[in-house]
Design a protein around this motif. Structure first.
Motif, mmCIF file in Angstrom:
data_model
loop_
_atom_site.group_PDB
_atom_site.id
_atom_site.type_symbol
_atom_site.label_atom_id
_atom_site.label_comp_id
_atom_site.label_asym_id
_atom_site.label_seq_id
_atom_site.Cartn_x
_atom_site.Cartn_y
_atom_site.Cartn_z
ATOM 1 N N ARG A 390 0.848 -1.181 0.000
ATOM 2 C CA ARG A 390 0.000 0.000 0.000
ATOM 3 C C ARG A 390 0.887 1.236 0.000
ATOM 4 O O ARG A 390 2.079 1.167 0.295
ATOM 5 N N PRO A 412 -5.710 0.532 -1.541
ATOM 6 C CA PRO A 412 -4.757 -0.316 -2.257
ATOM 7 C C PRO A 412 -5.319 -0.972 -3.509
ATOM 8 O O PRO A 412 -4.574 -1.304 -4.424
ATOM 9 N N ARG A 417 -3.058 -3.457 -5.176
ATOM 10 C CA ARG A 417 -2.423 -3.878 -3.921
ATOM 11 C C ARG A 417 -0.937 -4.170 -4.094
ATOM 12 O O ARG A 417 -0.368 -5.007 -3.391
#
Length: 514
Positions: A390, A412, A417
């Protein structure tokens, strides 16, 4: 209340064609490499993509077959020629205002004789130069002639301690000699495969984390000119792989492994002498944490203290350990220290949530009114093994509070992500900023595989993705005369299953700034 804010991402390294680089450098102009040109039509929500594709020199796979079928990427195979140069065929258009030379270094030679290097960071450094002028593009690459590379080539084996492995010793006496050379630094690699900086006096230096791995190169011919030798008596074996370099200063961190802490040093333009600004003692753990990079603001140097700490026992081992030369110490906690550039005094030293990062995006001052093994990387991209990541924003109070905040800067899922290898408009270094450019993830994947533009104001991200391709760190160049922060081009070098390609992202502008 005064505070500092800075952003960081997780730990991934992204390869351009045939070579990986953490930090590139651009001369006599501005630009960013990417396989695509990014444009946004006004009143349109779609990105327009135009390729600037080029034929690059061939690569050669490792001598021993490790993978099969279509799983190979050009990024993870060795460059065939040690030296190559030529003009590239451009498809599409390169802006006529884009003029200059863009340099990257990174691992480009993955084997010596019949021996395969095992880790992404171990490859011998290749320097790549791209010259833009009048809409044309010329390219060249050279192997950086470090002592580690020349010795490996001469003896057909590993001769210096690289990131993940050390040369094999024949007997106990040679092992003792190797340890002595480790403590003196003689056995450490000088393989400058991590970053390139242009000093204020015009010298160009390729770097890695070992201090001896500072090598001066010619930015026009890409030839290796010799070692950059520091003229001070500070000593030390390692430093931050990514110093902060501007037209007026050179700042870096020197971890102290014997008296755990960090020295913050400055080098004046035109000199080779580092001078100590101040020192930060470790607040936790048996050794300093990894300091691959660090952020600065106009008045302060931010010293991160991560719980991923240097480990003497792992350094002494000749065989790889799970965390290589580091050890995870969550009980030692995570800290951020803020040092005044002018006085060297520590103005804040706060505990923050546990964190690990390779690269910090940027930092600014605000006054308020209220994993990397080559075998895994060469495996099928269909395996979703890229660790989640993140973009986090640290806020460090300067009022004596003992704790800082670490908050997610955006969802994210906006960038799959996964994110690292970030850059910003260089004019916003150390200042408040809105946009960052990075490599994100299109799942499933085992490595960052998108080019991503992050808007911290709107908390959104835009992603470019081409299946089977791996982009290098994007690099932003502002258009001459531009007033909007994101008016310019983004450059990235792309590796796919067949070859490497170079592309230029042109005028990726939001409606809000158009």
């Amino acid at each position: 209340m005064a505070s500092l804010a800075f952003s960081a991402t997780s730990t991934n390294i992204l390869p351009p064609y045939g070579a990986v680089s953490d930090r590139p450098v651009l001369f006599r102009g501005g630009s960013i490499f990417g396989k695509s040109i990014f444009s946004k039509k006004k009143n349109s929500k779609d990105l327009m993509v135009t390729n600037v594709a080029t034929e690059l020199p061939p690569t050669i796979p490792p001598p021993k077959k490790e993978i099969s079928g279509d799983r190979k990427l050009a990024a993870w195979t060795s460059i065939r020629q040690e030296r190559w140069e030529g003009e590239l065929v451009v498809e599409g258009e390169i802006p006529l205002w884009l003029k200059g030379t863009y340099l990257r270094n990174g691992p480009g030679m993955w084997h010596i004789g019949d021996y395969n290097l095992r880790h992404l960071f171990d490859g011998y450094a290749t320097l790549v130069g791209l010259h833009f002028e009048n809409g044309r593009l010329k390219m060249a690459h050279r192997q950086i002639e470090s002592e580690a590379y020349k010795a490996a080539k001469k003896n057909n084996k590993l001769c210096y301690r690289e990131f993940s492995e050390a040369p094999k010793t024949d007997n106990f006496l040679s092992y003792i000699g190797d340890l002595a050379n480790l403590f003196s630094g003689a056995s450490l690699t000088d393989n400058a495969n991590t970053g390139v900086v242009k000093l204020a006096d015009g010298r160009v230096v390729c770097l890695t984390e070992t201090i001896k791995g500072s090598i001066v190169i010619d930015p026009d011919t890409l030839d290796t000119l010799g070692k950059f030798v520091y003229s001070d008596t500070l000593g030390g074996l390692i430093h931050s792989a990514h110093p902060i370099v501007t037209n007026t200063e050179f700042l870096t961190l020197l971890p102290d492994l014997f008296n755990p802490g960090y020295m913050v040093v400055r080098m004046e333009p035109g000199t080779n002498e580092r001078k100590v600004i101040g020192r930060v003692n470790c607040r936790g753990g048996p050794a300093p944490g990894w300091v691959h990079s660090f952020p600065v603001t106009e008045h302060y140097v931010i010293v991160p203290e991560m719980p991923l700490r240097y480990c003497a026992q792992n350094l002494l081992k000749a065989e790889p350990t799970p965390l290589y030369k580091f050890e995870w110490h969550p009980d030692s906690k995570g800290f951020v220290h803020v040092m005044c550039k002018a006085s060297g005094k520590i103005v804040a030293s706060v505990e923050v949530p546990l964190f690990v990062t390779f690269h910090f995006i940027n930092a600014y001052e605000e006054r308020e009114t209220k994993r990397g093994g080559l075998q895994n990387l060469r495996s099928s991209a269909g395996q979703d093994v890229l660790p989640d990541a993140r973009v986090g924003r640290f806020t460090i109070p300067l009022d004596g509070s003992p704790y800082g905040k670490l908050e997610a800067a955006l969802d994210p899922n906006e960038h799959g992500r996964g994110m690292d290898m970030c850059s910003i408009n260089p004019n916003n270094l150390g200042k408040k900023y809105r946009y960052a450019y990075a490599c994100g993830a299109q799942r499933p994947c085992n490595f960052p595989n998108t080019l991503t533009k992050v808007d911290f104001k709107e908390k959104r991200a835009k992603n470019w993705f081409d299946e089977g391709s791996v982009p290098s760190e994007p690099f932003f160049v502002q258009r001459p005369g531009a007033t909007a922060e994101d008016d310019g081009v983004v450059i990235s070098m792309i590796s796919d299953k067949k070859r490497g390609r170079i592309c230029v992202g042109i005028r990726w502008i939001d409606e809000s700034s158009a």
